[in-house]
Design an enzyme around this catalytic site. Sequence first.
Site, mmCIF file in Angstrom:
data_model
loop_
_atom_site.group_PDB
_atom_site.id
_atom_site.type_symbol
_atom_site.label_atom_id
_atom_site.label_comp_id
_atom_site.label_asym_id
_atom_site.label_seq_id
_atom_site.Cartn_x
_atom_site.Cartn_y
_atom_site.Cartn_z
ATOM 1 N N HIS A 62 48.725 47.337 46.262
ATOM 2 C CA HIS A 62 48.295 48.344 45.284
ATOM 3 C C HIS A 62 46.774 48.440 45.375
ATOM 4 O O HIS A 62 46.065 47.455 45.194
ATOM 5 C CB HIS A 62 48.747 47.956 43.871
ATOM 6 N N GLU A 65 43.956 47.011 42.855
ATOM 7 C CA GLU A 65 44.060 45.619 42.396
ATOM 8 C C GLU A 65 43.073 44.783 43.197
ATOM 9 O O GLU A 65 43.405 44.161 44.211
ATOM 10 C CB GLU A 65 45.508 45.150 42.514
ATOM 11 N N HIS A 160 48.609 40.212 43.591
ATOM 12 C CA HIS A 160 48.423 41.432 42.794
ATOM 13 C C HIS A 160 47.640 41.130 41.532
ATOM 14 O O HIS A 160 47.463 39.974 41.153
ATOM 15 C CB HIS A 160 49.796 41.982 42.358
ATOM 16 N N GLU A 224 50.927 37.645 40.332
ATOM 17 C CA GLU A 224 50.080 38.492 39.479
ATOM 18 C C GLU A 224 48.975 37.617 38.906
ATOM 19 O O GLU A 224 49.234 36.667 38.179
ATOM 20 C CB GLU A 224 50.904 39.097 38.341
HETATM 21 ZN ZN LIG Z 1 50.366 45.317 42.103
#
Ligand SMILES: [Zn+2]
Length: 345
Positions: A62, A65, A160, A224
């Site tokens: 992404h 990020e 992420h 994350e």
């Molecule tokens: Zn992500």
Amino acid sequence: MSQQWIPNDDFLRHTLNNPTGLSPCEFRLDNGVTVQLWDSGVICFEPAKAGDKDIVLACGVHGNETAPIEICAELVQDILQQKLLPKQRTLVLIGNPAAINAGKREVEENLNRLFSGHHSKGAGLINDERKRAQALEHYVTRFYQQAPEGSRKRYLYDLHTAIRGSRFEKFAVYPFLHGKPWQKNQLEFLQACGVSTVLLMQTAASTFSYYASNTHGADAFTVELGKVRPFGQNDMSRFAEVRASLRALVADAPLATQDFDEANFHLYEVYRSIHKQTQDFKLHFADDVQNFTTYPVGTLLATDGDTEYRVEKEGEALIFPNAKVAIGQRAMLMVIPRSVKGQLA
Ligand SMILES: [Zn+2]
């Protein structure tokens, strides 16, 4: 002596200056490490005498990020400048350079929903994200297949940051293992990275980590690391543990792990996935609610036309709520605590 193929040893800048591709090249550092640049955002390190691990580190799947991108860029630069000596084969991937340049999560389509062949389903390879997903699968396959013979361990950590804040700042998604046991040493490694909240999935997914796990038998995770912020605005001290642990892994140095104790973790499984059915789908909590927030049983969470979604279970927590997804897509995941006692390898 400095190499000439990646200006200033700045892999991230070189990637973003060549977002659609670049000519592969190979060179050797004075310390014996062979460096192969395979494509934009794809760099492979082969130590002269490699250990038994094949490690893939991914970031920027992404594009907005940024913290994981900075962590990986620093690691690559330190290897190129011979400040960090990799003793394990390591592939570093910057997932979506075009989206990074655009400062957006994605250009046309969520790259992390396109793996395990989903890039070629439906309309097929119609956009750059679909083509990139296919290429990333190809590079991961090549990396694992080019490993020396023998008993080896495969890893993929896809790093992420989340769109929203989280009750637990860092958490990992452990892909569905189709009944195989969860790995105790991986939970210990995540804890050393500062990640002690883990979501144990029970269904197949189109994510990068599920692809590596299911197709290549890798220990693979979506990790994350906190909340999305622009480049340069990340407080890198919040990532000290993950930076140190990834570098130790690559350098085959001792890891700051502790023996697994479930009491030190927040482990969850998916209870239900709420999909948007109509244009009237509406969330009944504040926009900035944190991931893993819980409400009392009976609390109204969402409405979708005539359908009401209320909290059904004690401890049921919400993650990844997004009312703006397309009809038919997942708008929210509801998770509940679970134990892994007796189910670890
Ligand atoms: Zn992500």
